[in-house]
Motif scaffolding. Structure first.
Motif, PDB file in Angstrom:
ATOM      1  N   ASP A 116       9.920   2.369   6.594  1.00  0.00           N
ATOM      2  CA  ASP A 116       8.969   1.283   6.389  1.00  0.00           C
ATOM      3  C   ASP A 116       8.050   1.598   5.211  1.00  0.00           C
ATOM      4  OD1 ASP A 116      10.113   0.299   8.665  1.00  0.00           O
ATOM      5  OD2 ASP A 116       8.452   0.851   9.997  1.00  0.00           O
ATOM      6  N   CYS A 117       7.360   0.563   4.772  1.00  0.00           N
ATOM      7  CA  CYS A 117       6.352   0.737   3.723  1.00  0.00           C
ATOM      8  C   CYS A 117       5.270  -0.312   3.906  1.00  0.00           C
ATOM      9  CB  CYS A 117       6.977   0.612   2.327  1.00  0.00           C
ATOM     10  SG  CYS A 117       5.766   0.774   0.977  1.00  0.00           S
ATOM     11  N   TYR A 118       4.000   0.142   3.821  1.00  0.00           N
ATOM     12  CA  TYR A 118       2.874  -0.793   3.887  1.00  0.00           C
ATOM     13  C   TYR A 118       1.871  -0.384   2.805  1.00  0.00           C
ATOM     14  CZ  TYR A 118      -0.946  -3.695   5.546  1.00  0.00           C
ATOM     15  OH  TYR A 118      -1.945  -4.640   5.627  1.00  0.00           O
ATOM     16  N   LEU A 119       1.610  -1.312   1.893  1.00  0.00           N
ATOM     17  CA  LEU A 119       0.668  -1.057   0.804  1.00  0.00           C
ATOM     18  C   LEU A 119      -0.244  -2.260   0.628  1.00  0.00           C
ATOM     19  CD1 LEU A 119       2.923   0.526  -1.987  1.00  0.00           C
ATOM     20  CD2 LEU A 119       0.940   1.630  -0.948  1.00  0.00           C
ATOM     21  N   ASP A 120      -1.525  -1.992   0.354  1.00  0.00           N
ATOM     22  CA  ASP A 120      -2.457  -3.054  -0.024  1.00  0.00           C
ATOM     23  C   ASP A 120      -3.490  -2.458  -0.975  1.00  0.00           C
ATOM     24  OD1 ASP A 120      -4.399  -1.709   1.497  1.00  0.00           O
ATOM     25  OD2 ASP A 120      -3.988  -2.907   3.284  1.00  0.00           O
ATOM     26  N   ASN A 121      -4.518  -3.220  -1.306  1.00  0.00           N
ATOM     27  CA  ASN A 121      -5.527  -2.740  -2.253  1.00  0.00           C
ATOM     28  C   ASN A 121      -6.781  -2.196  -1.577  1.00  0.00           C
ATOM     29  OD1 ASN A 121      -4.187  -5.282  -3.952  1.00  0.00           O
ATOM     30  ND2 ASN A 121      -4.535  -3.432  -5.137  1.00  0.00           N
ATOM     31  N   GLU A 122      -6.764  -2.075  -0.261  1.00  0.00           N
ATOM     32  CA  GLU A 122      -7.962  -1.644   0.459  1.00  0.00           C
ATOM     33  C   GLU A 122      -7.696  -0.406   1.317  1.00  0.00           C
ATOM     34  OE1 GLU A 122     -10.823  -2.870  -0.138  1.00  0.00           O
ATOM     35  OE2 GLU A 122     -10.157  -4.540  -1.388  1.00  0.00           O
ATOM     36  N   ASN A 123      -7.078  -0.599   2.464  1.00  0.00           N
ATOM     37  CA  ASN A 123      -6.932   0.491   3.435  1.00  0.00           C
ATOM     38  C   ASN A 123      -5.729   1.388   3.178  1.00  0.00           C
ATOM     39  OD1 ASN A 123      -9.201  -0.480   4.878  1.00  0.00           O
ATOM     40  ND2 ASN A 123      -7.904  -1.981   5.940  1.00  0.00           N
ATOM     41  N   ASP A 124      -4.671   0.840   2.608  1.00  0.00           N
ATOM     42  CA  ASP A 124      -3.458   1.615   2.333  1.00  0.00           C
ATOM     43  C   ASP A 124      -3.074   1.441   0.867  1.00  0.00           C
ATOM     44  OD1 ASP A 124      -2.136   2.527   5.150  1.00  0.00           O
ATOM     45  OD2 ASP A 124      -3.232   0.638   5.360  1.00  0.00           O
ATOM     46  N   GLN A 125      -3.986   1.823   0.025  1.00  0.00           N
ATOM     47  CA  GLN A 125      -3.793   1.583  -1.409  1.00  0.00           C
ATOM     48  C   GLN A 125      -2.934   2.657  -2.065  1.00  0.00           C
ATOM     49  OE1 GLN A 125      -7.254   2.315  -3.786  1.00  0.00           O
ATOM     50  NE2 GLN A 125      -5.908   2.584  -5.554  1.00  0.00           N
ATOM     51  N   LEU A 126      -3.105   3.917  -1.659  1.00  0.00           N
ATOM     52  CA  LEU A 126      -2.438   5.027  -2.324  1.00  0.00           C
ATOM     53  C   LEU A 126      -1.817   5.938  -1.273  1.00  0.00           C
ATOM     54  CD1 LEU A 126      -3.912   6.827  -5.426  1.00  0.00           C
ATOM     55  CD2 LEU A 126      -2.518   8.051  -3.774  1.00  0.00           C
ATOM     56  N   LEU A 127      -0.478   6.012  -1.294  1.00  0.00           N
ATOM     57  CA  LEU A 127       0.225   6.845  -0.326  1.00  0.00           C
ATOM     58  C   LEU A 127       0.700   8.124  -0.995  1.00  0.00           C
ATOM     59  CD1 LEU A 127       2.436   4.165   1.499  1.00  0.00           C
ATOM     60  CD2 LEU A 127      -0.001   4.711   1.824  1.00  0.00           C
ATOM     61  N   ILE A 128       0.187   9.272  -0.482  1.00  0.00           N
ATOM     62  CA  ILE A 128       0.637  10.579  -0.969  1.00  0.00           C
ATOM     63  C   ILE A 128       1.788  11.030  -0.080  1.00  0.00           C
ATOM     64  CG2 ILE A 128       0.001  12.971  -1.385  1.00  0.00           C
ATOM     65  CD1 ILE A 128      -2.852  12.085  -1.819  1.00  0.00           C
ATOM     66  N   ILE A 129       2.945  11.224  -0.687  1.00  0.00           N
ATOM     67  CA  ILE A 129       4.164  11.547   0.066  1.00  0.00           C
ATOM     68  C   ILE A 129       4.570  12.975  -0.253  1.00  0.00           C
ATOM     69  CG2 ILE A 129       6.570  10.913   0.468  1.00  0.00           C
ATOM     70  CD1 ILE A 129       5.766   8.094  -0.512  1.00  0.00           C
ATOM     71  N   THR A 130       4.643  13.785   0.773  1.00  0.00           N
ATOM     72  CA  THR A 130       5.048  15.181   0.621  1.00  0.00           C
ATOM     73  C   THR A 130       6.298  15.441   1.446  1.00  0.00           C
ATOM     74  OG1 THR A 130       3.517  15.790   2.408  1.00  0.00           O
ATOM     75  CG2 THR A 130       2.735  16.036   0.150  1.00  0.00           C
ATOM     76  N   GLY A 131       6.881  16.592   1.246  1.00  0.00           N
ATOM     77  CA  GLY A 131       8.089  16.956   1.977  1.00  0.00           C
ATOM     78  C   GLY A 131       8.923  17.908   1.166  1.00  0.00           C
ATOM     79  N   PRO A 132       9.908  18.523   1.753  1.00  0.00           N
ATOM     80  CA  PRO A 132      10.725  19.512   1.050  1.00  0.00           C
ATOM     81  C   PRO A 132      11.619  18.863   0.009  1.00  0.00           C
ATOM     82  CG  PRO A 132      11.599  19.111   3.242  1.00  0.00           C
ATOM     83  CD  PRO A 132      10.296  18.388   3.163  1.00  0.00           C
TER      84      PRO A 132
END
Length: 451
Positions: A116-132
């Motif tokens: 899934d993906c959820y993006l907006d300009n307020e609460n979920d504006q920038l998603l930092i994705i980490t992992g191997p």
């Protein structure tokens, strides 16, 4: 035979032909020319017909192309279970069970894991994705961008459902490659692309950044990554930001969320990739595990683990991130940038002054040339006026005749008739020589009177 015609004489033989064979020979020789002529004639005929219907052909081709694209969209959507996206004017991207449209068809031996993906300009504006490494971070970033593009093309998308606000631009900073022809290093290309993102992206844009800062030293890369992240957050731009700098996950800014891709670490030290995106961060890249899978010798792997442990114990960057860099703020860097800008401004001012001087000289030359042009035009007008005046006042001269004979022209028709009468009365055959002499003397007197 009599119909044989000798063609050539050899040492021990003679060659003959016939009239019939000669005709066949001529037909064969001329056949190629006739074929070319017919082909060119047919080409011209077709070309003329096509030329008359050019507009209709282009319109038909355009319509066929549209139908072809739409038919392709329909076939792909039905064959691969795509869904109809909802396009609106909200600044949100909501994707349920999104899939990568290419990789899900390539990896036929392994089931593709949707996310899934959820993006907006307020609460979920920038998603930092980490992992191997190899967990699927880059694939996830690309699939979100592709779904947005496909949706705005008017096609169904590879997802269970999708609601996408209209996006004005998609910016990406993915991959690592140099450009030897333009003399650009890998890191320079990376920074150039990042500069375009920071200068031109808007809150309506979508930004995809994959492992920013890996082309330079660790400390420089970490600093650039964090500063870029803060700038994107400040500009309210929807961003997917994957990184191996796990310290960045501890940044405390509203609208910044952490996600990671899960793996399973086995008892024997091996790892299995789950490829499922979950909330939260991870503090390991498992790069050494991947190196082990690639066949790096065991003694190198052991030494790498020892060095990693020492590095992680002394990590000043983690504390800097926790403080969001505020405690490290210093005016000396502002002064340094200001001084550099002043030097650049002085250089621009000098160039501007030089250009102004050149422009002034050009304006002066232009003014002088304009005056010379006006003077020459006035002189031409004056000369033309004089020429017209002279042509109007000039009277035509009478034609002078030049005498080209020994005798002057006769003055009247009557005198001419008298002379002709005297000449006719002279009869050379019957008159005596004395009579002829008298007539000639009379004629001479008449001519003298006319003169």
């Amino acid at each position: 035979p009599e119909d044989y015609i000798e063609r050539a004489t050899l040492k021990n033989a003679k060659r003959y032909t016939t009239k019939r064979l000669k005709e066949f020979e001529e037909k064969i020789v001329n056949a190629e020319d006739k074929i070319n002529d017919l082909e060119y004639e047919m080409f011209n005929t077709i070309r003329e017909k096509v030329e008359k219907e050019t507009k209709n052909i282009l319109e038909t081709a355009r319509n066929i192309a549209i139908v072809d694209v739409l038919a392709c969209f329909a076939e792909i959507a039905e064959q691969y279970n795509y869904c109809k996206p909802i396009i609106n004017h909200e600044n949100k991207i909501i994707i349920k069970d999104g899939r990568h449209p290419v990789i899900e068809q390539i990896s036929l031996d392994e089931q593709f894991i949707p996310n899934d993906c959820y993006l907006d300009n307020e609460n979920d504006q920038l998603l930092i994705i980490t992992g191997p490494n190899m967990a699927g971070k880059s694939t996830y970033l690309r699939q979100v961008a592709l779904i947005c593009i496909i949706a705005q093309m008017g096609c169904f998308v590879p997802a269970k459902s999708a609601t996408i606000g209209i996006i004005d631009q998609i910016f990406t900073r993915i991959g690592a490659s140099d450009d030897l022809a333009r003399k650009l290093s890998t890191f320079m290309i990376e920074m150039t692309e990042t500069a375009k993102i920071l200068n031109y992206a808007t809150p309506k844009s979508l930004v995809i950044i994959d492992e920013l800062g890996r082309g330079t030293s660790t400390s420089d890369g970490q600093s650039i990554a964090m500063a870029t992240l803060e700038k994107l957050h400040e500009s309210k731009i929807k961003t997917l930001f994957s990184t191996h700098y796990h310290q960045l996950t501890e940044i405390d800014l509203p609208g910044v969320k952490n996600y990671h891709l899960d793996i399973i670490e086995n008892d024997d030290g091996s790892i299995n990739f789950v490829r499922t995106l979950n909330p939260g961060s991870t503090d390991k890249s498992y790069g050494i595990h991947v190196a082990k899978l690639a066949g790096i010798p065991d003694d190198v792997i052991i030494r790498a683990f020892e060095i990693l442990e020492q590095i992680e114990e002394k990590d000043p960057f983690r504390s800097t991130v926790r403080e969001n860099g505020e405690s490290a703020s210093s005016s000396k860097y502002y002064d340094k940038i200001i001084d550099e800008k002043k030097v650049e401004l002085d250089k621009i001012n000098r160039e501007l002054k030089s250009i102004k001087e050149s422009l002034s000289e050009c304006i002066g030359d232009l003014s002088r040339n304009q005056k010379d042009l006006e003077r020459v035009q006035n002189e031409i007008k004056g000369l033309e006026a004089k020429r017209v005046k002279i042509s109007e006042t000039k009277t035509p001269k009478k034609k002078k005749y030049v005498q080209t004979s020994l005798f002057e022209p006769l003055s009247s028709k009557e005198n001419l008739k008298d002379l002709l009468h005297i000449i006719k009365e002279i009869d050379i055959n019957s008159d005596t020589p004395e009579k002829i002499k008298e007539d000639l003397k009379e004629l001479t007197r008449k001519i003298e009177k006319l003169s």
